[in-house]
Design a protein around this motif. Structure first.
Motif, PDB file in Angstrom:
ATOM      1  N   SER A 174     -14.537 -38.578  40.879  1.00 46.64           N
ATOM      2  CA  SER A 174     -14.868 -39.736  40.047  1.00 46.64           C
ATOM      3  C   SER A 174     -13.690 -40.678  39.828  1.00 46.64           C
ATOM      4  O   SER A 174     -13.882 -41.819  39.432  1.00 46.64           O
ATOM      5  N   ASP A 175     -12.473 -40.205  40.053  1.00 50.39           N
ATOM      6  CA  ASP A 175     -11.290 -41.018  39.781  1.00 50.39           C
ATOM      7  C   ASP A 175     -10.356 -40.969  40.989  1.00 50.39           C
ATOM      8  O   ASP A 175      -9.697 -39.959  41.215  1.00 50.39           O
ATOM      9  N   GLN A 176     -10.313 -42.030  41.730  1.00 55.29           N
ATOM     10  CA  GLN A 176      -9.447 -42.118  42.912  1.00 55.29           C
ATOM     11  C   GLN A 176      -8.161 -42.835  42.519  1.00 55.29           C
ATOM     12  O   GLN A 176      -8.138 -44.059  42.414  1.00 55.29           O
ATOM     13  N   PRO A 177      -7.081 -42.093  42.257  1.00 55.64           N
ATOM     14  CA  PRO A 177      -5.827 -42.750  41.875  1.00 55.64           C
ATOM     15  C   PRO A 177      -5.268 -43.588  43.025  1.00 55.64           C
ATOM     16  O   PRO A 177      -5.452 -43.257  44.198  1.00 55.64           O
ATOM     17  N   GLN A 178      -4.632 -44.655  42.655  1.00 56.50           N
ATOM     18  CA  GLN A 178      -4.009 -45.525  43.655  1.00 56.50           C
ATOM     19  C   GLN A 178      -2.644 -44.944  44.028  1.00 56.50           C
ATOM     20  O   GLN A 178      -1.914 -44.467  43.166  1.00 56.50           O
ATOM     21  N   PRO A 179      -2.320 -45.010  45.314  1.00 59.67           N
ATOM     22  CA  PRO A 179      -1.026 -44.452  45.727  1.00 59.67           C
ATOM     23  C   PRO A 179       0.140 -45.290  45.186  1.00 59.67           C
ATOM     24  O   PRO A 179       0.067 -46.499  45.107  1.00 59.67           O
ATOM     25  N   SER A 180       1.176 -44.591  44.781  1.00 54.50           N
ATOM     26  CA  SER A 180       2.430 -45.229  44.396  1.00 54.50           C
ATOM     27  C   SER A 180       3.350 -45.168  45.601  1.00 54.50           C
ATOM     28  O   SER A 180       3.144 -44.367  46.523  1.00 54.50           O
ATOM     29  N   GLY A 207       5.834 -44.107  48.062  1.00 54.61           N
ATOM     30  CA  GLY A 207       6.378 -42.789  48.384  1.00 54.61           C
ATOM     31  C   GLY A 207       5.383 -41.647  48.251  1.00 54.61           C
ATOM     32  O   GLY A 207       5.686 -40.516  48.635  1.00 54.61           O
ATOM     33  N   ASP A 208       4.201 -41.901  47.701  1.00 52.82           N
ATOM     34  CA  ASP A 208       3.183 -40.848  47.588  1.00 52.82           C
ATOM     35  C   ASP A 208       2.708 -40.416  48.969  1.00 52.82           C
ATOM     36  O   ASP A 208       2.550 -41.243  49.875  1.00 52.82           O
ATOM     37  N   ILE A 209       2.466 -39.152  49.112  1.00 52.71           N
ATOM     38  CA  ILE A 209       1.864 -38.647  50.346  1.00 52.71           C
ATOM     39  C   ILE A 209       0.353 -38.666  50.186  1.00 52.71           C
ATOM     40  O   ILE A 209      -0.362 -39.216  51.006  1.00 52.71           O
ATOM     41  N   PRO A 221      -2.162 -39.355  46.803  1.00 56.67           N
ATOM     42  CA  PRO A 221      -2.179 -39.595  45.360  1.00 56.67           C
ATOM     43  C   PRO A 221      -2.990 -38.551  44.597  1.00 56.67           C
ATOM     44  O   PRO A 221      -2.746 -38.334  43.413  1.00 56.67           O
ATOM     45  N   LEU A 222      -3.928 -37.891  45.252  1.00 56.69           N
ATOM     46  CA  LEU A 222      -4.700 -36.847  44.558  1.00 56.69           C
ATOM     47  C   LEU A 222      -3.777 -35.683  44.200  1.00 56.69           C
ATOM     48  O   LEU A 222      -3.739 -35.245  43.046  1.00 56.69           O
ATOM     49  N   ILE A 223      -3.064 -35.198  45.178  1.00 55.82           N
ATOM     50  CA  ILE A 223      -2.176 -34.057  44.938  1.00 55.82           C
ATOM     51  C   ILE A 223      -1.036 -34.458  44.022  1.00 55.82           C
ATOM     52  O   ILE A 223      -0.549 -33.648  43.222  1.00 55.82           O
ATOM     53  N   GLU A 224      -0.605 -35.707  44.090  1.00 53.49           N
ATOM     54  CA  GLU A 224       0.479 -36.174  43.225  1.00 53.49           C
ATOM     55  C   GLU A 224       0.098 -36.054  41.750  1.00 53.49           C
ATOM     56  O   GLU A 224       0.973 -35.944  40.890  1.00 53.49           O
ATOM     57  N   THR A 225      -1.216 -36.031  41.422  1.00 56.96           N
ATOM     58  CA  THR A 225      -1.646 -35.924  40.029  1.00 56.96           C
ATOM     59  C   THR A 225      -1.646 -34.476  39.512  1.00 56.96           C
ATOM     60  O   THR A 225      -1.864 -34.259  38.319  1.00 56.96           O
ATOM     61  N   VAL A 226      -1.404 -33.523  40.371  1.00 57.15           N
ATOM     62  CA  VAL A 226      -1.406 -32.117  39.947  1.00 57.15           C
ATOM     63  C   VAL A 226      -0.200 -31.851  39.045  1.00 57.15           C
ATOM     64  O   VAL A 226       0.905 -32.215  39.359  1.00 57.15           O
TER      65      VAL A 226
END
Length: 138
Positions: free
Chosen positions: A117-123, A125-127, A129-134
């Motif tokens: 439901s929530d697709q974060p936008q990549p910052s 250097g992100d590989i 963004p989903l895993i970056e939110t863990v």
């Protein structure tokens, strides 16, 4: 004369690799007499012992635990009390693992549902963004 088996015959009768039989012997789970030529000679009881080892492994006993059971047996004691105690410990360990896995599954489902439901936008250097939110939370 007592019937003895060479390691190859024991391997065939028990369907256990020769290397495993040697390993069992090195751990003291199995005993062989050495002939003048250096060959291992096992008693006919070795077939039963190897089958016992296989059965114990099939229900989750480690070789160390099997050694404890066999040592009690060789001392003339019936090791069933030890077996029941070890088995109860295994059951408790499995229950803890099941709880841990159930909690981990719920955590993964939470990520799946949140990410659906929530697709974060990549910052920069992100590989992913989903895993970056863990949150690793120590």
């Amino acid at each position: 004369m007592t019937t003895t088996l060479k390691i190859g015959a024991l391997s065939k009768q028990t369907d256990v690799a020769i290397g495993a039989l040697r390993y069992y012997e090195s751990l003291g789970l199995l005993h062989a007499q050495r002939g003048n030529n250096g060959y291992r000679h096992y008693s006919s009881e070795a077939v039963h012992q190897v089958q016992f080892i296989k059965k114990a492994q099939a229900i989750g006993f480690s070789l160390e635990e099997i050694g404890e059971v066999l040592n009690l047996h060789h001392k003339g004691n019936t090791p069933c009390g030890l077996v029941q105690s070890l088995l109860q410990g295994k059951i408790a360990q499995l229950e803890a693992q099941i709880l841990q896995m159930t909690e981990f599954k719920a955590e993964l489902e939470s990520y799946r549902d949140r990410w659906a439901s929530d697709q974060p936008q990549p910052s920069l250097g992100d590989i992913c963004p989903l895993i970056e939110t863990v949150n690793l939370g120590s």
